[in-house]
Design a protein around this motif. Sequence first.
Motif, PDB file in Angstrom:
ATOM      1  N   LEU A  25       0.810  -1.217   0.000  1.00  0.00           N
ATOM      2  CA  LEU A  25       0.000   0.000   0.000  1.00  0.00           C
ATOM      3  C   LEU A  25       0.846   1.271   0.000  1.00  0.00           C
ATOM      4  O   LEU A  25       0.542   2.229  -0.706  1.00  0.00           O
ATOM      5  N   TYR A  26       1.939   1.285   0.763  1.00  0.00           N
ATOM      6  CA  TYR A  26       2.727   2.513   0.858  1.00  0.00           C
ATOM      7  C   TYR A  26       3.411   2.881  -0.458  1.00  0.00           C
ATOM      8  O   TYR A  26       3.886   4.004  -0.621  1.00  0.00           O
ATOM      9  N   LEU A  27       3.426   1.958  -1.423  1.00  0.00           N
ATOM     10  CA  LEU A  27       4.048   2.221  -2.725  1.00  0.00           C
ATOM     11  C   LEU A  27       3.026   2.595  -3.806  1.00  0.00           C
ATOM     12  O   LEU A  27       3.372   2.680  -4.986  1.00  0.00           O
ATOM     13  N   GLN A  28       1.796   2.852  -3.406  1.00  0.00           N
ATOM     14  CA  GLN A  28       0.735   3.151  -4.374  1.00  0.00           C
ATOM     15  C   GLN A  28       1.124   4.288  -5.323  1.00  0.00           C
ATOM     16  O   GLN A  28       0.994   4.158  -6.535  1.00  0.00           O
ATOM     17  N   LYS A  29       1.587   5.400  -4.800  1.00  0.00           N
ATOM     18  CA  LYS A  29       1.921   6.555  -5.653  1.00  0.00           C
ATOM     19  C   LYS A  29       3.079   6.232  -6.601  1.00  0.00           C
ATOM     20  O   LYS A  29       3.092   6.676  -7.751  1.00  0.00           O
ATOM     21  N   PHE A  30       4.045   5.456  -6.131  1.00  0.00           N
ATOM     22  CA  PHE A  30       5.155   5.037  -6.980  1.00  0.00           C
ATOM     23  C   PHE A  30       4.629   4.264  -8.191  1.00  0.00           C
ATOM     24  O   PHE A  30       4.974   4.563  -9.337  1.00  0.00           O
ATOM     25  N   TYR A  31       3.769   3.275  -7.952  1.00  0.00           N
ATOM     26  CA  TYR A  31       3.237   2.481  -9.062  1.00  0.00           C
ATOM     27  C   TYR A  31       2.300   3.308  -9.944  1.00  0.00           C
ATOM     28  O   TYR A  31       2.295   3.135 -11.168  1.00  0.00           O
ATOM     29  N   GLU A  32       1.538   4.216  -9.341  1.00  0.00           N
ATOM     30  CA  GLU A  32       0.687   5.101 -10.154  1.00  0.00           C
ATOM     31  C   GLU A  32       1.541   5.937 -11.106  1.00  0.00           C
ATOM     32  O   GLU A  32       1.129   6.198 -12.244  1.00  0.00           O
ATOM     33  N   SER A  33       2.729   6.324 -10.679  1.00  0.00           N
ATOM     34  CA  SER A  33       3.611   7.120 -11.553  1.00  0.00           C
ATOM     35  C   SER A  33       4.090   6.322 -12.764  1.00  0.00           C
ATOM     36  O   SER A  33       4.595   6.890 -13.726  1.00  0.00           O
ATOM     37  N   HIS A  34       3.898   4.996 -12.716  1.00  0.00           N
ATOM     38  CA  HIS A  34       4.263   4.132 -13.844  1.00  0.00           C
ATOM     39  C   HIS A  34       3.024   3.612 -14.580  1.00  0.00           C
ATOM     40  O   HIS A  34       3.112   2.643 -15.338  1.00  0.00           O
ATOM     41  N   GLY A  35       1.878   4.272 -14.351  1.00  0.00           N
ATOM     42  CA  GLY A  35       0.677   3.963 -15.119  1.00  0.00           C
ATOM     43  C   GLY A  35      -0.241   2.914 -14.527  1.00  0.00           C
ATOM     44  O   GLY A  35      -1.198   2.489 -15.171  1.00  0.00           O
ATOM     45  N   PHE A  36       0.003   2.486 -13.293  1.00  0.00           N
ATOM     46  CA  PHE A  36      -0.866   1.503 -12.649  1.00  0.00           C
ATOM     47  C   PHE A  36      -2.015   2.212 -11.945  1.00  0.00           C
ATOM     48  O   PHE A  36      -1.845   3.327 -11.441  1.00  0.00           O
ATOM     49  N   VAL A  37      -3.174   1.548 -11.906  1.00  0.00           N
ATOM     50  CA  VAL A  37      -4.337   2.076 -11.195  1.00  0.00           C
ATOM     51  C   VAL A  37      -4.813   1.032 -10.185  1.00  0.00           C
ATOM     52  O   VAL A  37      -4.691  -0.171 -10.414  1.00  0.00           O
ATOM     53  N   VAL A  38      -5.362   1.501  -9.083  1.00  0.00           N
ATOM     54  CA  VAL A  38      -5.861   0.622  -8.020  1.00  0.00           C
ATOM     55  C   VAL A  38      -7.121  -0.086  -8.504  1.00  0.00           C
ATOM     56  O   VAL A  38      -8.026   0.551  -9.041  1.00  0.00           O
ATOM     57  N   THR A  39      -7.164  -1.411  -8.296  1.00  0.00           N
ATOM     58  CA  THR A  39      -8.322  -2.200  -8.741  1.00  0.00           C
ATOM     59  C   THR A  39      -8.916  -3.060  -7.626  1.00  0.00           C
ATOM     60  O   THR A  39      -9.702  -3.961  -7.907  1.00  0.00           O
ATOM     61  N   SER A  40      -8.522  -2.796  -6.385  1.00  0.00           N
ATOM     62  CA  SER A  40      -9.094  -3.573  -5.282  1.00  0.00           C
ATOM     63  C   SER A  40      -9.099  -2.730  -4.018  1.00  0.00           C
ATOM     64  O   SER A  40      -8.442  -1.696  -3.940  1.00  0.00           O
ATOM     65  N   GLU A  41      -9.821  -3.238  -3.042  1.00  0.00           N
ATOM     66  CA  GLU A  41      -9.741  -2.690  -1.706  1.00  0.00           C
ATOM     67  C   GLU A  41      -8.421  -3.158  -1.089  1.00  0.00           C
ATOM     68  O   GLU A  41      -7.798  -4.107  -1.566  1.00  0.00           O
ATOM     69  N   GLN A  42      -8.031  -2.512  -0.033  1.00  0.00           N
ATOM     70  CA  GLN A  42      -6.823  -2.918   0.699  1.00  0.00           C
ATOM     71  C   GLN A  42      -7.019  -4.309   1.296  1.00  0.00           C
ATOM     72  O   GLN A  42      -8.114  -4.656   1.727  1.00  0.00           O
ATOM     73  N   TYR A  43      -5.964  -5.122   1.298  1.00  0.00           N
ATOM     74  CA  TYR A  43      -5.993  -6.441   1.913  1.00  0.00           C
ATOM     75  C   TYR A  43      -4.628  -6.714   2.538  1.00  0.00           C
ATOM     76  O   TYR A  43      -3.641  -6.035   2.234  1.00  0.00           O
ATOM     77  N   LEU A  44      -4.589  -7.687   3.429  1.00  0.00           N
ATOM     78  CA  LEU A  44      -3.328  -8.063   4.069  1.00  0.00           C
ATOM     79  C   LEU A  44      -2.703  -9.244   3.341  1.00  0.00           C
ATOM     80  O   LEU A  44      -3.384 -10.223   3.040  1.00  0.00           O
ATOM     81  N   GLU A  45      -1.428  -9.114   3.048  1.00  0.00           N
ATOM     82  CA  GLU A  45      -0.638 -10.217   2.511  1.00  0.00           C
ATOM     83  C   GLU A  45       0.592 -10.310   3.398  1.00  0.00           C
ATOM     84  O   GLU A  45       1.358  -9.346   3.488  1.00  0.00           O
ATOM     85  N   ASP A  46       0.753 -11.425   4.081  1.00  0.00           N
ATOM     86  CA  ASP A  46       1.843 -11.593   5.046  1.00  0.00           C
ATOM     87  C   ASP A  46       1.854 -10.471   6.083  1.00  0.00           C
ATOM     88  O   ASP A  46       2.891  -9.944   6.448  1.00  0.00           O
ATOM     89  N   ASP A  47       0.643 -10.074   6.519  1.00  0.00           N
ATOM     90  CA  ASP A  47       0.425  -9.027   7.531  1.00  0.00           C
ATOM     91  C   ASP A  47       0.894  -7.638   7.094  1.00  0.00           C
ATOM     92  O   ASP A  47       1.130  -6.761   7.931  1.00  0.00           O
TER      93      ASP A  47
END
Length: 148
Positions: free
Chosen positions: A117-139
């Motif tokens: 989650l904390y890298l959302q803006k980084f990935y958005e800067s490379h053209g990615f868009v959020v497609t899900s609600e937040q979830y836990l993976e390995d806490d």
Amino acid sequence: MQLQFQIKPFNELSTQELYSILKLRSEVFVVEQNCVYLDLDGKDQKAIHVLGYYNSELAAYCRLFDAGDYFENASLGRVIVAQKYRDRKWGNDLMLQAIAGIGKYFGTIQITISAQLYLQKFYESHGFVVTSEQYLEDDIPHIEMKKV
């Protein structure tokens, strides 16, 4: 100085390259992020590996997957820049290599990722868009993101 990139399938990795990859992944995902999880997930053998070297040291890394190997779309993961090099913004160079690698090896620009989650803006800067609600993976909070 820029990173020197190599992109290789698993069966072309040397023992030393594989050791460097696993060491860097452990340093970041297990030790730095204080997350006990099984990094050796059986998927490395299917992946194309992107290695970014600085003065012969592995400084950046990620792995690429064809559609169906991880998500419905092609995907990338285990995106890492060694902590001591993060001030150099090499994550951007790594992402450009990864996205180009998916196009070259898998012939697609449609990519799905499970992003911390904390890298959302980084990935958005490379053209990615959020497609899900937040979830836990390995806490750790994650979100699914897509690039189309």
